[in-house]
Design an enzyme around this catalytic site. Structure first.
Site, mmCIF file in Angstrom:
data_model
loop_
_atom_site.group_PDB
_atom_site.id
_atom_site.type_symbol
_atom_site.label_atom_id
_atom_site.label_comp_id
_atom_site.label_asym_id
_atom_site.label_seq_id
_atom_site.Cartn_x
_atom_site.Cartn_y
_atom_site.Cartn_z
ATOM 1 N N ASP A 14 -45.107 -15.237 -61.872
ATOM 2 C CA ASP A 14 -46.143 -15.940 -62.634
ATOM 3 C C ASP A 14 -45.605 -17.086 -63.478
ATOM 4 O OD1 ASP A 14 -47.960 -14.103 -61.583
ATOM 5 O OD2 ASP A 14 -47.604 -12.695 -63.232
ATOM 6 N N GLY A 16 -45.608 -20.154 -62.607
ATOM 7 C CA GLY A 16 -46.355 -21.400 -62.335
ATOM 8 C C GLY A 16 -45.914 -22.030 -61.021
ATOM 9 N N LYS A 17 -45.414 -21.188 -60.104
ATOM 10 C CA LYS A 17 -44.922 -21.688 -58.806
ATOM 11 C C LYS A 17 -46.020 -22.412 -58.038
ATOM 12 C CE LYS A 17 -43.900 -17.405 -57.816
ATOM 13 N NZ LYS A 17 -44.118 -16.779 -59.125
ATOM 14 N N GLY A 41 -50.212 -14.070 -56.898
ATOM 15 C CA GLY A 41 -51.417 -14.757 -57.362
ATOM 16 C C GLY A 41 -50.982 -16.116 -57.853
ATOM 17 N N HIS A 42 -51.280 -17.161 -57.111
ATOM 18 C CA HIS A 42 -50.820 -18.497 -57.451
ATOM 19 C C HIS A 42 -52.016 -19.367 -57.820
ATOM 20 C CE1 HIS A 42 -46.946 -17.794 -54.859
ATOM 21 N NE2 HIS A 42 -47.051 -16.975 -55.872
ATOM 22 N N GLN A 223 -43.455 -13.978 -56.335
ATOM 23 C CA GLN A 223 -42.794 -13.121 -57.328
ATOM 24 C C GLN A 223 -41.678 -13.894 -58.054
ATOM 25 O OE1 GLN A 223 -43.318 -11.390 -53.915
ATOM 26 N NE2 GLN A 223 -45.300 -11.305 -54.890
ATOM 27 N N THR A 238 -40.323 -5.702 -56.628
ATOM 28 C CA THR A 238 -41.171 -5.710 -55.444
ATOM 29 C C THR A 238 -40.288 -5.329 -54.249
ATOM 30 O OG1 THR A 238 -42.885 -6.907 -54.241
ATOM 31 C CG2 THR A 238 -40.935 -8.186 -54.879
ATOM 32 N N ALA A 298 -53.183 -12.958 -62.271
ATOM 33 C CA ALA A 298 -54.123 -13.635 -61.370
ATOM 34 C C ALA A 298 -54.535 -12.728 -60.205
ATOM 35 C CB ALA A 298 -53.494 -14.922 -60.831
ATOM 36 N N THR A 300 -54.338 -8.960 -60.336
ATOM 37 C CA THR A 300 -54.902 -7.663 -60.701
ATOM 38 C C THR A 300 -55.660 -7.680 -62.019
ATOM 39 O OG1 THR A 300 -52.807 -7.088 -61.758
ATOM 40 C CG2 THR A 300 -53.101 -6.378 -59.474
ATOM 41 N N LEU A 331 -44.785 -25.080 -71.699
ATOM 42 C CA LEU A 331 -44.195 -25.490 -72.971
ATOM 43 C C LEU A 331 -45.271 -25.530 -74.055
ATOM 44 C CD1 LEU A 331 -41.542 -26.631 -74.237
ATOM 45 C CD2 LEU A 331 -42.427 -28.912 -73.749
ATOM 46 N N ASP A 332 -46.460 -25.974 -73.656
ATOM 47 C CA ASP A 332 -47.583 -26.132 -74.586
ATOM 48 C C ASP A 332 -47.987 -24.831 -75.270
ATOM 49 O OD1 ASP A 332 -48.311 -25.805 -71.675
ATOM 50 O OD2 ASP A 332 -50.247 -25.281 -72.578
HETATM 51 P P1 GDP Z 1 -47.405 -18.248 -60.103
HETATM 52 O O1 GDP Z 1 -47.656 -16.857 -59.641
HETATM 53 O O2 GDP Z 1 -45.946 -18.501 -60.391
HETATM 54 O O3 GDP Z 1 -47.978 -19.308 -59.218
HETATM 55 O O4 GDP Z 1 -48.131 -18.392 -61.518
HETATM 56 P P2 GDP Z 1 -49.619 -17.871 -61.869
HETATM 57 O O5 GDP Z 1 -50.598 -18.802 -61.294
HETATM 58 O O6 GDP Z 1 -49.762 -16.434 -61.566
HETATM 59 O O7 GDP Z 1 -49.568 -17.948 -63.442
HETATM 60 C C1 GDP Z 1 -49.372 -19.138 -64.129
HETATM 61 C C2 GDP Z 1 -50.588 -19.389 -65.035
HETATM 62 O O8 GDP Z 1 -50.278 -20.399 -65.972
HETATM 63 C C3 GDP Z 1 -51.785 -19.898 -64.270
HETATM 64 O O9 GDP Z 1 -52.948 -19.481 -64.925
HETATM 65 C C4 GDP Z 1 -51.638 -21.408 -64.365
HETATM 66 O O10 GDP Z 1 -52.882 -22.104 -64.254
HETATM 67 C C5 GDP Z 1 -51.073 -21.558 -65.738
HETATM 68 N N1 GDP Z 1 -50.163 -22.676 -65.952
HETATM 69 C C6 GDP Z 1 -49.253 -23.212 -65.084
HETATM 70 N N2 GDP Z 1 -48.529 -24.167 -65.718
HETATM 71 C C7 GDP Z 1 -48.990 -24.217 -66.993
HETATM 72 C C8 GDP Z 1 -48.617 -24.983 -68.138
HETATM 73 O O11 GDP Z 1 -47.703 -25.792 -68.135
HETATM 74 N N3 GDP Z 1 -49.311 -24.727 -69.285
HETATM 75 C C9 GDP Z 1 -50.318 -23.830 -69.362
HETATM 76 N N4 GDP Z 1 -50.930 -23.639 -70.521
HETATM 77 N N5 GDP Z 1 -50.686 -23.092 -68.288
HETATM 78 C C10 GDP Z 1 -50.022 -23.288 -67.139
HETATM 79 P P1 IMO Z 2 -46.508 -14.060 -58.204
HETATM 80 O O1 IMO Z 2 -46.146 -14.642 -56.855
HETATM 81 C C1 IMO Z 2 -45.839 -10.967 -61.160
HETATM 82 C C2 IMO Z 2 -44.893 -6.977 -59.659
HETATM 83 C C3 IMO Z 2 -45.912 -5.883 -59.889
HETATM 84 C C4 IMO Z 2 -44.972 -4.707 -60.047
HETATM 85 C C5 IMO Z 2 -43.888 -4.990 -59.014
HETATM 86 C C6 IMO Z 2 -44.079 -4.299 -57.689
HETATM 87 O O2 IMO Z 2 -47.900 -14.302 -58.625
HETATM 88 O O3 IMO Z 2 -45.485 -14.465 -59.212
HETATM 89 P P2 IMO Z 2 -45.703 -4.730 -55.619
HETATM 90 O O4 IMO Z 2 -47.190 -4.694 -55.532
HETATM 91 O O5 IMO Z 2 -45.100 -6.038 -55.234
HETATM 92 O O6 IMO Z 2 -45.033 -3.580 -54.925
HETATM 93 O O7 IMO Z 2 -45.388 -4.504 -57.191
HETATM 94 O O8 IMO Z 2 -43.897 -6.396 -58.825
HETATM 95 N N1 IMO Z 2 -45.403 -8.174 -58.974
HETATM 96 C C7 IMO Z 2 -45.643 -9.338 -59.584
HETATM 97 N N2 IMO Z 2 -45.550 -9.690 -60.874
HETATM 98 N N3 IMO Z 2 -46.183 -11.888 -60.252
HETATM 99 C C8 IMO Z 2 -46.244 -11.565 -58.937
HETATM 100 O O9 IMO Z 2 -46.424 -12.475 -57.966
HETATM 101 C C9 IMO Z 2 -46.010 -10.223 -58.552
HETATM 102 N N4 IMO Z 2 -46.028 -9.569 -57.381
HETATM 103 C C10 IMO Z 2 -45.632 -8.318 -57.639
HETATM 104 O O10 IMO Z 2 -46.656 -6.131 -61.037
HETATM 105 O O11 IMO Z 2 -44.381 -4.715 -61.318
HETATM 106 MG MG MG Z 3 -48.841 -15.227 -60.145
#
Ligand code: GDP
Ligand code: IMO
Ligand code: MG
Length: 429
Positions: A14, A16-17, A41-42, A223, A238, A298, A300, A331-332
């Site tokens: 999570d 911000g990939k 969840g991206h 992840q 994972t 994003a 669960t 950063l914000d």
């Molecule tokens: P990912 O799984 O690495 O793609 O990241 P997620 O989408 O699960 O979680 C990142 C969250 O932070 C999302 O809700 C994005 O919209 C948000 N996000 C990404 N970059 C920024 C940022 O620079 N600032 C803020 N405030 N939110 C961000």
């Molecule tokens: P993104 O790509 C954050 C975590 C789960 C749990 C562990 C194992 O959005 O960064 P699993 O269902 O993979 O067997 O769960 O890994 N986990 C994540 N945490 N971001 C994710 O994906 C994750 N995908 C799995 O919360 O701790």
């Molecule tokens: Mg995510």
């Protein structure tokens, strides 16, 4: 030739990939996911419109980009169908291509994942409950059903029957849980396969052709480094390799096809699910970060645990993935804090540790050693020009660069694609 770039998470996911893959996609010929499944969840935001992707690569908003799901991904056809349906107005069938070698996640994998978590009780991993672990287990045990098995319904039926019967034996006799219908599994898999069969290809062969034509690849990790099955906080991880080298094995290209590894890091740290987290905050600052950063999963909807930036974790991620440069996101979120801390090392049983330990037991005992810096208490949110960042925020970033000996080439200051400061062109360097 433009660089092939691997985007990976350097913390616990999570980071911000998705946002950064969406941002870089226009400079790349194709985008490819290489591991994980719909546990990811991206989130992409463009002009306030949010798109959450689980399986489909984060290049999908760019209609001219081919998006691949590589062989390293475990594929739930039901999740795929659902996701395609949410992407209204996007011709997914035109751009998405899926490796026939993908292992299928079946409903019985999901049942097993959930039954195992219940059985672990207080020691539950906190998985996403989506069958990821059991599907990878079956892959390694050489009994998985793969997407290309769907080509021949008779073979598919046989394979599903054998596998689901085995799962049902475990569910019934070991976990005392409800069994899953073989017939329904088979008909559902075949129904959805028939809808997407034209997207099933040999991804490695297509990527080789792309290379021959001078095209480049943007590899999208899921992840994060600390969730890697080998290098993470086992067993709270994972079930796939999340490190950059996985981009090769998970698509069928080789290690020399990786030219630049971009590590995505949040300006602080979060984790969802169980497991060690040395810099976790249990106070009001942790709550502020969670609220301002909207730290809710994003996939669960679970609350993410929040803590300070952790240099030892980052150092391990950098080693494990040959990280060439970093993108610092969110950063914000720290804008209002009066002071910010960075964990510069760990104290493990009285000894100073510069890098996170490989042994999970030791990880549990690590105490963070902090350095404290004044907060900038000024707005960085939506700033798109490095010169406009407050001086103290710039100092925070340069302190991290010095501690890690890696440059921060991209800074993200908001969820929107445009809230980004690009300091270096990574594709054409
Ligand atoms: P990912 O799984 O690495 O793609 O990241 P997620 O989408 O699960 O979680 C990142 C969250 O932070 C999302 O809700 C994005 O919209 C948000 N996000 C990404 N970059 C920024 C940022 O620079 N600032 C803020 N405030 N939110 C961000
Ligand atoms: P993104 O790509 C954050 C975590 C789960 C749990 C562990 C194992 O959005 O960064 P699993 O269902 O993979 O067997 O769960 O890994 N986990 C994540 N945490 N971001 C994710 O994906 C994750 N995908 C799995 O919360 O701790
Ligand atoms: Mg995510």
């Amino acid at each position: 030739m433009p660089n092939n770039i691997v985007v990976i998470g350097t913390q616990w996911g999570d980071e911000g990939k998705g946002k950064i893959v969406d941002l870089l996609a226009p400079q790349c010929s194709v985008v490819a996911r290489f591991q994980g499944g719909h546990n990811a969840g991206h989130t992409l935001v463009l002009d306030g419109k949010k798109t959450i992707l689980h399986l489909i690569p984060s290049g999908i908003l760019h209609s001219d980009k081919r998006c691949y799901i590589g062989n390293g991904v475990v594929l739930s056809l039901q999740a795929l169908e659902k996701e395609i349906n949410t992407l209204k107005g996007i011709d997914v069938a035109k751009t998405l291509r899926i490796a026939g070698a993908c292992v299928l996640i079946l409903p019985s994998h999901i049942a097993l994942d959930q039954a195992r978590e219940i059985k672990r009780g207080a020691k539950a991993i906190g998985t996403t409950g989506r069958g990821i672990g059991p599907a990878y287990e079956d892959k390694v045990a050489r009994r998985a059903v793969k997407l290309f098995d769907c080509k021949n319904p008779r073979v598919l039926k046989e394979k599903i029957e054998r596998l689901v019967n085995y799962h049902n034996f475990l569910l019934e006799n070991y976990y005392h849980a409800k069994v899953v219908s073989v017939e329904d599994t088979y008909s559902e898999v075949l129904r959805i396969y028939n809808k997407i069969s034209r997207t099933v290809v040999d991804v490695a062969a297509e990527l080789a052709m792309n290379k021959d034509k001078g095209g480049n690849v943007l590899f999208e990790g899921a992840q994060g480094a600390m969730l890697d099955i080998d290098h993470g906080t086992y067993p709270y991880v994972t079930s796939s390799n999340t490190v950059a080298s996985s981009a090769a094995a998970g698509t069928g290209l080789g290690p020399k096809d990786i030219h630049h590894v971009l590590g995505i890091a949040k300006a602080y740290t979060t984790r969802v699910g169980g497991g060690p987290f040395p810099t976790e905050l249990f106070d009001d600052i942790g709550k502020t970060i969670a609220t301002v950063g909207r730290e809710v999963g994003a996939s669960t909807g679970r609350a993410r645990r929040c803590g300070w930036f952790d240099v030892p974790v980052m150092r391990r991620a950098i080693v494990n993935s040959s990280v060439d440069s970093l993108c610092m996101t969110k950063l914000d979120v720290l804008d209002s804090l009066t002071e910010v801390k960075i964990c510069v090392a760990y104290d493990l049983d009285g000894k100073r540790l510069e890098i996170a330990p490989s042994e999970p037991e030791a990880f549990e005992r690590c105490k963070p050693i902090y350095e404290t810096f004044p907060g900038w208490q000024a707005v960085t949110a939506a700033v798109r020009d490095y010169e406009k960042l407050p001086e103290k925020a710039r100092q925070y970033l340069s302190t991290i660069e010095k501690l890690l000996d890696v440059s921060i080439d991209i800074i993200s200051t908001g969820p929107d694609r445009r809230d980004t400061i690009i300091l270096k062109d990574l594709v054409n360097d």
